[in-house]
Write a protein that holds these residues in place. Sequence first.
Motif, PDB file in Angstrom:
ATOM      1  N   LEU A 149       8.247  -6.828 -31.675  1.00 12.45           N
ATOM      2  CA  LEU A 149       6.853  -7.136 -31.370  1.00 12.45           C
ATOM      3  C   LEU A 149       6.786  -8.050 -30.144  1.00 12.45           C
ATOM      4  CD1 LEU A 149       5.477  -7.855 -34.963  1.00 12.45           C
ATOM      5  CD2 LEU A 149       4.908  -5.893 -33.544  1.00 12.45           C
ATOM      6  N   ALA A 152       7.395  -6.260 -26.924  1.00 13.01           N
ATOM      7  CA  ALA A 152       6.207  -5.518 -26.487  1.00 13.01           C
ATOM      8  C   ALA A 152       5.160  -6.474 -25.915  1.00 13.01           C
ATOM      9  CB  ALA A 152       5.626  -4.716 -27.651  1.00 13.01           C
ATOM     10  N   LEU A 153       5.131  -7.695 -26.429  1.00 11.39           N
ATOM     11  CA  LEU A 153       4.098  -8.656 -26.020  1.00 11.39           C
ATOM     12  C   LEU A 153       4.458  -9.443 -24.760  1.00 11.39           C
ATOM     13  CD1 LEU A 153       3.011  -9.978 -29.515  1.00 11.39           C
ATOM     14  CD2 LEU A 153       1.575  -8.800 -27.850  1.00 11.39           C
ATOM     15  N   TRP A 166      -4.977  -6.502 -33.580  1.00 11.31           N
ATOM     16  CA  TRP A 166      -4.089  -5.342 -33.582  1.00 11.31           C
ATOM     17  C   TRP A 166      -3.107  -5.447 -34.751  1.00 11.31           C
ATOM     18  CZ3 TRP A 166       1.026  -4.139 -33.512  1.00 11.31           C
ATOM     19  CH2 TRP A 166       1.352  -2.798 -33.247  1.00 11.31           C
ATOM     20  N   TYR A 170      -2.513  -2.905 -37.799  1.00 13.76           N
ATOM     21  CA  TYR A 170      -1.180  -2.309 -37.895  1.00 13.76           C
ATOM     22  C   TYR A 170      -0.621  -2.490 -39.309  1.00 13.76           C
ATOM     23  CZ  TYR A 170       3.762  -1.526 -36.655  1.00 13.76           C
ATOM     24  OH  TYR A 170       5.057  -1.068 -36.576  1.00 13.76           O
ATOM     25  N   GLU A 173      -2.614  -0.392 -41.967  1.00 11.84           N
ATOM     26  CA  GLU A 173      -2.196   1.010 -41.940  1.00 11.84           C
ATOM     27  C   GLU A 173      -0.857   1.217 -42.617  1.00 11.84           C
ATOM     28  OE1 GLU A 173      -3.841   2.656 -37.695  1.00 11.84           O
ATOM     29  OE2 GLU A 173      -1.712   2.935 -38.128  1.00 11.84           O
ATOM     30  N   ASN A 174       0.090   0.359 -42.263  1.00 14.15           N
ATOM     31  CA  ASN A 174       1.440   0.573 -42.760  1.00 14.15           C
ATOM     32  C   ASN A 174       1.583   0.292 -44.254  1.00 14.15           C
ATOM     33  OD1 ASN A 174       3.567   1.462 -40.712  1.00 14.15           O
ATOM     34  ND2 ASN A 174       2.275   0.043 -39.556  1.00 14.15           N
ATOM     35  N   THR A 183      -3.705   7.571 -44.441  1.00 10.27           N
ATOM     36  CA  THR A 183      -3.745   6.747 -43.227  1.00 10.27           C
ATOM     37  C   THR A 183      -4.970   7.140 -42.423  1.00 10.27           C
ATOM     38  OG1 THR A 183      -2.300   8.328 -42.192  1.00 10.27           O
ATOM     39  CG2 THR A 183      -1.280   6.347 -43.082  1.00 10.27           C
ATOM     40  N   GLU A 184      -5.376   6.197 -41.576  1.00 17.90           N
ATOM     41  CA  GLU A 184      -6.585   6.443 -40.776  1.00 17.90           C
ATOM     42  C   GLU A 184      -6.317   7.484 -39.703  1.00 17.90           C
ATOM     43  OE1 GLU A 184      -7.769   2.465 -39.420  1.00 17.90           O
ATOM     44  OE2 GLU A 184      -7.084   1.867 -41.410  1.00 17.90           O
TER      45      GLU A 184
ATOM     46  N   MET B   1      -1.668   6.727 -36.278  1.00 21.53           N
ATOM     47  CA  MET B   1      -0.908   5.512 -36.578  1.00 21.53           C
ATOM     48  C   MET B   1      -0.703   4.666 -35.323  1.00 21.53           C
ATOM     49  SD  MET B   1      -0.014   5.075 -39.754  1.00 21.53           S
ATOM     50  CE  MET B   1       1.504   4.138 -39.953  1.00 21.53           C
ATOM     51  N   LYS B   2      -0.883   3.381 -35.480  1.00 24.70           N
ATOM     52  CA  LYS B   2      -0.615   2.468 -34.361  1.00 24.70           C
ATOM     53  C   LYS B   2       0.895   2.330 -34.189  1.00 24.70           C
ATOM     54  CE  LYS B   2      -4.669  -0.475 -34.901  1.00 24.70           C
ATOM     55  NZ  LYS B   2      -5.302   0.310 -36.004  1.00 24.70           N
ATOM     56  N   SER B   3       1.308   2.182 -32.933  1.00 28.96           N
ATOM     57  CA  SER B   3       2.740   2.017 -32.672  1.00 28.96           C
ATOM     58  C   SER B   3       2.960   0.844 -31.724  1.00 28.96           C
ATOM     59  CB  SER B   3       3.292   3.292 -32.040  1.00 28.96           C
ATOM     60  OG  SER B   3       2.776   3.393 -30.727  1.00 28.96           O
ATOM     61  N   LEU B   4       4.231   0.458 -31.579  1.00 28.61           N
ATOM     62  CA  LEU B   4       4.552  -0.646 -30.674  1.00 28.61           C
ATOM     63  C   LEU B   4       4.171  -0.303 -29.234  1.00 28.61           C
ATOM     64  CD1 LEU B   4       7.923  -2.165 -31.913  1.00 28.61           C
ATOM     65  CD2 LEU B   4       5.575  -2.764 -32.479  1.00 28.61           C
ATOM     66  N   LEU B   7       0.820  -1.483 -28.697  1.00 25.23           N
ATOM     67  CA  LEU B   7       0.789  -2.942 -28.539  1.00 25.23           C
ATOM     68  C   LEU B   7       1.145  -3.313 -27.098  1.00 25.23           C
ATOM     69  CD1 LEU B   7       0.474  -5.724 -29.859  1.00 25.23           C
ATOM     70  CD2 LEU B   7       2.889  -5.641 -30.467  1.00 25.23           C
ATOM     71  N   LYS B   8       2.110  -2.590 -26.563  1.00 26.49           N
ATOM     72  CA  LYS B   8       2.518  -2.832 -25.175  1.00 26.49           C
ATOM     73  C   LYS B   8       1.359  -2.541 -24.225  1.00 26.49           C
ATOM     74  CE  LYS B   8       6.212  -1.456 -22.232  1.00 26.49           C
ATOM     75  NZ  LYS B   8       7.190  -0.375 -22.046  1.00 26.49           N
ATOM     76  N   LEU B  10      -1.798  -2.623 -24.958  1.00 29.26           N
ATOM     77  CA  LEU B  10      -2.809  -3.674 -25.155  1.00 29.26           C
ATOM     78  C   LEU B  10      -2.425  -4.913 -24.342  1.00 29.26           C
ATOM     79  CD1 LEU B  10      -5.212  -5.044 -26.664  1.00 29.26           C
ATOM     80  CD2 LEU B  10      -3.586  -5.652 -28.454  1.00 29.26           C
TER      81      LEU B  10
END
Lengths: 184, 121
Positions: A149, A152-153, A166, A170, A173-174, A183-184, B1-4, B7-8, B10
Amino acid sequence: MHELALHILDMVQNCLDAGASEVVLEIVEDQADDVLLIRVSDNGRGMTAEQVAQVRSPFYTSRTTRRVGLGVPLIDMTTAQCGGHLKIESRPGKGTVMEACYRLSHIDRPPLGDMAGTLKTLLIGSQDVDFTYRHTVDGRQFALSSRELQEALAGVPFYDPEVWEWLSGYLRENFCRLYGGATE
Amino acid sequence: MKSLEDLKKLREKLQAGNAVRQGGSTQIIVGMGTCGIAAGAREALNAIMDEIAKRKLRDVVVRQTGCIGMCEKEPLVDVVREGEARITYGHVTPEVARKIVAEHVVNDRIVDENVVAKLTD
Ligand SMILES: Nc1ncnc2c1ncn2[C@@H]1O[C@H](COP(=O)(O)OP(=O)(O)OP(=O)(O)O)[C@@H](O)[C@H]1O
Ligand SMILES: [Mg+2]
Protein backbone atom coordinates in the motif's frame (compact mmCIF):
# COMPACT_ATOMS: atom_id res chain seq x y z
CA MET A 1 -14.09 -6.78 25.32
CA HIS A 2 -16.73 -8.59 23.34
CA GLU A 3 -14.99 -8.63 19.95
CA LEU A 4 -11.95 -10.69 19.04
CA ALA A 5 -11.02 -7.86 16.67
CA LEU A 6 -10.36 -5.70 19.75
CA HIS A 7 -8.08 -8.35 21.29
CA ILE A 8 -6.29 -8.50 17.95
CA LEU A 9 -5.78 -4.74 17.95
CA ASP A 10 -4.40 -5.10 21.44
CA MET A 11 -1.99 -7.89 20.48
CA VAL A 12 -0.60 -5.93 17.54
CA GLN A 13 -0.29 -2.87 19.77
CA ASN A 14 1.97 -4.96 22.03
CA CYS A 15 4.17 -5.73 19.00
CA LEU A 16 4.46 -2.02 18.20
CA ASP A 17 5.22 -1.28 21.87
CA ALA A 18 7.98 -3.91 21.64
CA GLY A 19 9.60 -1.91 18.84
CA ALA A 20 8.77 -4.34 16.01
CA SER A 21 9.45 -3.21 12.44
CA GLU A 22 7.64 -6.23 10.98
CA VAL A 23 4.33 -7.66 12.11
CA VAL A 24 2.40 -10.53 10.55
CA LEU A 25 -1.23 -11.08 11.52
CA GLU A 26 -2.94 -14.27 10.41
CA ILE A 27 -6.54 -15.28 11.00
CA VAL A 28 -7.99 -18.63 10.02
CA GLU A 29 -11.66 -19.45 10.34
CA ASP A 30 -12.48 -23.00 9.37
CA GLN A 31 -15.83 -24.66 9.87
CA ALA A 32 -14.64 -28.13 8.90
CA ASP A 33 -11.92 -28.02 11.57
CA ASP A 34 -14.16 -26.04 13.95
CA VAL A 35 -11.38 -23.61 14.65
CA LEU A 36 -10.72 -19.89 14.77
CA LEU A 37 -7.03 -19.15 14.95
CA ILE A 38 -5.29 -15.81 15.45
CA ARG A 39 -1.53 -15.66 15.10
CA VAL A 40 0.52 -12.51 15.59
CA SER A 41 4.26 -12.63 14.88
CA ASP A 42 6.70 -9.79 15.31
CA ASN A 43 10.42 -9.07 15.22
CA GLY A 44 10.33 -6.85 18.30
CA ARG A 45 12.44 -7.07 21.42
CA GLY A 46 10.97 -10.40 22.55
CA MET A 47 10.77 -11.85 26.03
CA THR A 48 12.88 -14.24 28.12
CA ALA A 49 11.42 -17.63 29.11
CA GLU A 50 10.87 -16.17 32.56
CA GLN A 51 8.90 -13.23 31.18
CA VAL A 52 6.83 -15.52 28.97
CA ALA A 53 5.93 -17.58 32.04
CA GLN A 54 4.65 -14.45 33.80
CA VAL A 55 2.93 -12.61 31.00
CA ARG A 56 -0.50 -14.24 31.56
CA SER A 57 -0.65 -12.66 34.98
CA PRO A 58 -2.16 -9.17 35.13
CA PHE A 59 0.61 -8.17 37.48
CA TYR A 60 3.25 -8.52 34.82
CA THR A 61 3.80 -5.44 32.67
CA SER A 62 6.67 -3.35 31.40
CA ARG A 63 4.38 -0.33 31.66
CA THR A 64 5.35 2.54 33.86
CA THR A 65 2.02 4.34 33.67
CA ARG A 66 0.06 1.62 35.47
CA ARG A 67 0.94 -1.40 37.56
CA VAL A 68 -1.14 -3.97 35.76
CA GLY A 69 -1.15 -5.12 32.16
CA LEU A 70 -4.53 -6.21 30.89
CA GLY A 71 -4.13 -7.32 27.30
CA VAL A 72 -2.62 -10.78 27.48
CA PRO A 73 -4.49 -11.98 30.62
CA LEU A 74 -7.80 -11.12 28.96
CA ILE A 75 -6.95 -13.07 25.83
CA ASP A 76 -5.71 -15.99 27.92
CA MET A 77 -9.03 -16.04 29.75
CA THR A 78 -11.29 -15.88 26.68
CA THR A 79 -9.39 -18.63 24.84
CA ALA A 80 -9.56 -20.92 27.88
CA GLN A 81 -13.31 -20.28 28.18
CA CYS A 82 -13.85 -21.29 24.56
CA GLY A 83 -12.09 -24.65 24.47
CA GLY A 84 -8.95 -23.12 23.03
CA HIS A 85 -5.53 -21.98 24.11
CA LEU A 86 -3.06 -19.13 23.98
CA LYS A 87 0.42 -20.16 22.94
CA ILE A 88 3.33 -17.76 23.37
CA GLU A 89 6.77 -18.26 21.87
CA SER A 90 9.38 -15.61 22.26
CA ARG A 91 13.11 -15.05 22.06
CA PRO A 92 14.85 -11.97 23.41
CA GLY A 93 16.13 -9.83 20.58
CA LYS A 94 14.36 -11.97 17.97
CA GLY A 95 10.65 -11.53 18.38
CA THR A 96 7.43 -13.04 19.57
CA VAL A 97 4.67 -15.26 18.23
CA MET A 98 1.32 -15.27 19.99
CA GLU A 99 -1.29 -17.75 18.87
CA ALA A 100 -4.82 -17.59 20.21
CA CYS A 101 -7.03 -20.49 19.27
CA TYR A 102 -10.79 -20.85 19.80
CA ARG A 103 -13.34 -23.51 19.00
CA LEU A 104 -15.26 -21.79 16.22
CA SER A 105 -18.62 -23.21 17.31
CA HIS A 106 -18.12 -22.62 21.04
CA ILE A 107 -21.18 -20.90 22.44
CA ASP A 108 -19.12 -18.45 24.51
CA ARG A 109 -16.76 -17.49 21.71
CA PRO A 110 -16.90 -13.74 21.15
CA PRO A 111 -17.61 -12.75 17.54
CA LEU A 112 -14.65 -11.68 15.44
CA GLY A 113 -16.32 -8.29 15.15
CA ASP A 114 -15.23 -5.29 13.14
CA MET A 115 -11.97 -6.47 11.60
CA ALA A 116 -12.04 -3.71 8.97
CA GLY A 117 -12.18 -1.12 11.76
CA THR A 118 -9.26 -2.79 13.52
CA LEU A 119 -7.23 -2.89 10.30
CA LYS A 120 -7.84 0.77 9.53
CA THR A 121 -6.76 1.73 13.05
CA LEU A 122 -3.67 -0.48 12.71
CA LEU A 123 -2.69 1.10 9.41
CA ILE A 124 -2.79 4.56 10.99
CA GLY A 125 -0.59 3.24 13.81
CA SER A 126 1.90 1.35 11.66
CA GLN A 127 2.94 4.10 9.28
CA ASP A 128 6.59 2.99 9.66
CA VAL A 129 5.96 -0.71 10.20
CA ASP A 130 5.83 -3.47 7.64
CA PHE A 131 2.47 -5.01 8.44
CA THR A 132 1.15 -8.12 6.71
CA TYR A 133 -2.39 -9.43 7.05
CA ARG A 134 -3.66 -12.82 5.91
CA HIS A 135 -7.20 -13.88 6.63
CA THR A 136 -8.64 -17.19 5.48
CA VAL A 137 -12.30 -18.20 5.77
CA ASP A 138 -13.08 -21.76 4.69
CA GLY A 139 -10.37 -21.63 2.04
CA ARG A 140 -11.07 -18.11 0.71
CA GLN A 141 -8.32 -15.62 1.42
CA PHE A 142 -7.79 -11.90 1.80
CA ALA A 143 -4.23 -10.63 2.11
CA LEU A 144 -2.95 -7.13 2.62
CA SER A 145 0.53 -5.70 2.94
CA SER A 146 1.12 -2.23 4.34
CA ARG A 147 4.36 -2.07 2.37
CA GLU A 148 2.54 -2.64 -0.92
CA LEU A 149 0.00 0.00 0.00
CA GLN A 150 2.80 2.40 0.94
CA GLU A 151 4.60 1.73 -2.32
CA ALA A 152 1.45 2.61 -4.23
CA LEU A 153 1.08 5.74 -2.09
CA ALA A 154 4.68 6.96 -2.51
CA GLY A 155 4.69 9.01 0.67
CA VAL A 156 1.04 10.04 0.82
CA PRO A 157 -0.13 8.97 4.30
CA PHE A 158 -2.99 6.59 5.15
CA TYR A 159 -4.76 9.46 6.92
CA ASP A 160 -5.11 11.49 3.75
CA PRO A 161 -8.88 12.06 3.33
CA GLU A 162 -9.15 10.43 -0.06
CA VAL A 163 -6.79 7.59 0.78
CA TRP A 164 -8.83 6.87 3.92
CA GLU A 165 -12.03 6.70 1.89
CA TRP A 166 -10.38 4.43 -0.63
CA LEU A 167 -9.11 2.14 2.12
CA SER A 168 -12.55 1.98 3.72
CA GLY A 169 -14.12 0.93 0.43
CA TYR A 170 -11.31 -1.51 -0.36
CA LEU A 171 -11.68 -3.29 2.97
CA ARG A 172 -15.49 -3.33 2.74
CA GLU A 173 -15.30 -5.03 -0.67
CA ASN A 174 -12.71 -7.54 0.34
CA PHE A 175 -14.39 -8.59 3.59
CA CYS A 176 -17.64 -8.96 1.72
CA ARG A 177 -15.94 -11.29 -0.76
CA LEU A 178 -14.11 -13.16 2.01
CA TYR A 179 -17.42 -14.04 3.66
CA GLY A 180 -18.89 -15.16 0.35
CA GLY A 181 -21.09 -12.11 -0.21
CA ALA A 182 -21.66 -10.33 -3.47
CA THR A 183 -19.11 -7.72 -4.57
CA GLU A 184 -19.99 -4.31 -5.92
CA MET B 1 -13.04 -4.73 -7.41
CA LYS B 2 -10.65 -2.03 -6.27
CA SER B 3 -6.98 -2.82 -6.76
CA LEU B 4 -3.63 -1.37 -5.73
CA GLU B 5 -3.41 -0.03 -9.27
CA ASP B 6 -6.45 2.16 -8.49
CA LEU B 7 -4.74 3.38 -5.33
CA LYS B 8 -1.69 4.35 -7.34
CA LYS B 9 -3.86 6.27 -9.80
CA LEU B 10 -5.60 8.04 -6.93
CA ARG B 11 -2.23 9.04 -5.48
CA GLU B 12 -1.05 10.33 -8.86
CA LYS B 13 -4.23 12.36 -9.16
CA LEU B 14 -3.69 13.82 -5.68
CA GLN B 15 -0.08 14.69 -6.46
CA ALA B 16 -0.96 16.20 -9.84
CA GLY B 17 -3.62 18.38 -8.20
CA ASN B 18 -1.12 19.45 -5.55
CA ALA B 19 -3.54 18.05 -3.00
CA VAL B 20 -0.88 16.29 -0.96
CA ARG B 21 -0.27 17.87 2.42
CA GLN B 22 2.90 19.77 3.18
CA GLY B 23 2.94 18.68 6.84
CA GLY B 24 0.25 19.25 9.38
CA SER B 25 -0.62 22.29 11.41
CA THR B 26 -2.75 20.11 13.69
CA GLN B 27 -1.85 16.77 15.26
CA ILE B 28 -4.48 14.45 16.70
CA ILE B 29 -3.17 11.66 18.91
CA VAL B 30 -5.34 8.77 20.10
CA GLY B 31 -4.38 6.60 23.12
CA MET B 32 -4.33 2.92 22.09
CA GLY B 33 -3.40 0.89 25.20
CA THR B 34 -5.65 -1.96 26.34
CA CYS B 35 -7.64 0.42 28.52
CA GLY B 36 -8.20 2.77 25.58
CA ILE B 37 -9.13 -0.06 23.21
CA ALA B 38 -11.60 -1.52 25.72
CA ALA B 39 -13.20 1.90 26.20
CA GLY B 40 -13.65 2.53 22.46
CA ALA B 41 -10.41 4.10 21.16
CA ARG B 42 -10.75 2.29 17.82
CA GLU B 43 -14.20 3.78 17.30
CA ALA B 44 -12.90 7.21 18.33
CA LEU B 45 -10.00 7.07 15.90
CA ASN B 46 -12.14 5.84 13.02
CA ALA B 47 -14.78 8.52 13.72
CA ILE B 48 -12.07 11.20 13.72
CA MET B 49 -10.76 9.90 10.41
CA ASP B 50 -14.23 9.65 8.85
CA GLU B 51 -14.92 13.27 9.81
CA ILE B 52 -11.54 14.40 8.45
CA ALA B 53 -12.25 12.52 5.23
CA LYS B 54 -15.76 13.96 4.95
CA ARG B 55 -14.44 17.51 5.36
CA LYS B 56 -11.37 16.81 3.21
CA LEU B 57 -9.02 18.25 5.82
CA ARG B 58 -5.48 17.99 4.51
CA ASP B 59 -3.44 19.64 7.23
CA VAL B 60 -4.19 17.22 10.06
CA VAL B 61 -1.79 14.48 11.12
CA VAL B 62 -3.34 11.54 12.98
CA ARG B 63 -1.22 9.33 15.24
CA GLN B 64 -1.54 6.79 18.04
CA THR B 65 0.15 6.44 21.36
CA GLY B 66 0.13 3.84 24.17
CA CYS B 67 -1.49 4.19 27.57
CA ILE B 68 -0.65 7.46 29.30
CA GLY B 69 -2.09 6.56 32.70
CA MET B 70 -5.54 8.13 32.94
CA CYS B 71 -7.26 4.85 32.20
CA GLU B 72 -10.56 5.78 33.85
CA LYS B 73 -10.97 8.67 31.38
CA GLU B 74 -10.33 6.66 28.22
CA PRO B 75 -10.68 6.96 25.30
CA LEU B 76 -8.20 9.85 25.39
CA VAL B 77 -7.49 12.11 22.45
CA ASP B 78 -4.89 14.90 22.32
CA VAL B 79 -5.04 17.86 19.97
CA VAL B 80 -1.71 19.58 19.43
CA ARG B 81 -1.36 22.82 17.48
CA GLU B 82 1.62 25.07 17.15
CA GLY B 83 1.63 27.95 19.61
CA GLU B 84 -1.41 26.63 21.49
CA ALA B 85 -1.86 24.62 24.69
CA ARG B 86 -1.98 20.85 24.17
CA ILE B 87 -5.54 19.78 24.91
CA THR B 88 -6.34 16.29 26.21
CA TYR B 89 -9.92 15.15 25.77
CA GLY B 90 -11.41 12.28 27.78
CA HIS B 91 -14.39 9.95 27.34
CA VAL B 92 -14.21 10.45 23.60
CA THR B 93 -17.20 8.67 22.07
CA PRO B 94 -17.55 8.73 18.27
CA GLU B 95 -19.91 11.68 18.68
CA VAL B 96 -17.39 13.64 20.76
CA ALA B 97 -14.68 12.63 18.27
CA ARG B 98 -16.62 14.18 15.38
CA LYS B 99 -17.21 17.29 17.48
CA ILE B 100 -13.49 17.64 18.19
CA VAL B 101 -12.83 17.74 14.45
CA ALA B 102 -15.77 20.00 13.60
CA GLU B 103 -15.32 22.42 16.52
CA HIS B 104 -11.72 22.40 17.68
CA VAL B 105 -9.90 21.63 14.44
CA VAL B 106 -12.15 23.48 12.00
CA ASN B 107 -13.65 26.30 14.07
CA ASP B 108 -10.97 26.79 16.74
CA ARG B 109 -13.49 26.24 19.53
CA ILE B 110 -12.31 23.88 22.26
CA VAL B 111 -14.92 21.29 23.27
CA ASP B 112 -14.90 22.28 26.97
CA GLU B 113 -17.14 19.50 28.33
CA ASN B 114 -14.58 16.84 27.48
CA VAL B 115 -11.29 18.55 28.33
CA VAL B 116 -9.39 16.61 31.01
CA ALA B 117 -6.02 18.37 30.76
CA LYS B 118 -4.42 21.46 29.27
CA LEU B 119 -0.68 21.60 28.85
CA THR B 120 1.21 24.77 28.00
CA ASP B 121 4.92 24.60 27.39
N1 LIG C 1 4.69 -8.97 21.31
C1 LIG C 1 5.36 -8.72 22.46
N2 LIG C 1 6.71 -8.53 22.43
C2 LIG C 1 7.40 -8.30 23.58
N3 LIG C 1 6.83 -8.19 24.80
C3 LIG C 1 5.49 -8.36 24.89
C4 LIG C 1 4.69 -8.65 23.74
N4 LIG C 1 3.41 -8.77 24.14
C5 LIG C 1 3.41 -8.56 25.48
N5 LIG C 1 4.66 -8.32 25.94
C6 LIG C 1 5.07 -8.07 27.34
O1 LIG C 1 4.03 -8.47 28.18
C7 LIG C 1 3.59 -7.39 28.99
C8 LIG C 1 2.12 -7.52 29.28
O2 LIG C 1 1.34 -7.28 28.10
P1 LIG C 1 -0.16 -6.83 28.25
O3 LIG C 1 -0.70 -6.58 26.89
O4 LIG C 1 -0.88 -7.85 29.07
O5 LIG C 1 -0.10 -5.51 29.10
P2 LIG C 1 0.59 -4.14 28.69
O6 LIG C 1 0.79 -4.09 27.21
O7 LIG C 1 1.78 -3.98 29.56
O8 LIG C 1 -0.50 -3.08 29.12
P3 LIG C 1 -1.94 -2.90 28.46
O9 LIG C 1 -2.89 -3.24 29.55
O10 LIG C 1 -2.06 -1.49 28.00
O11 LIG C 1 -2.05 -3.87 27.31
C9 LIG C 1 4.01 -6.14 28.24
O12 LIG C 1 4.21 -5.05 29.10
C10 LIG C 1 5.31 -6.59 27.59
O13 LIG C 1 6.39 -6.48 28.49
MG1 LIG D 1 -0.87 -4.60 25.82
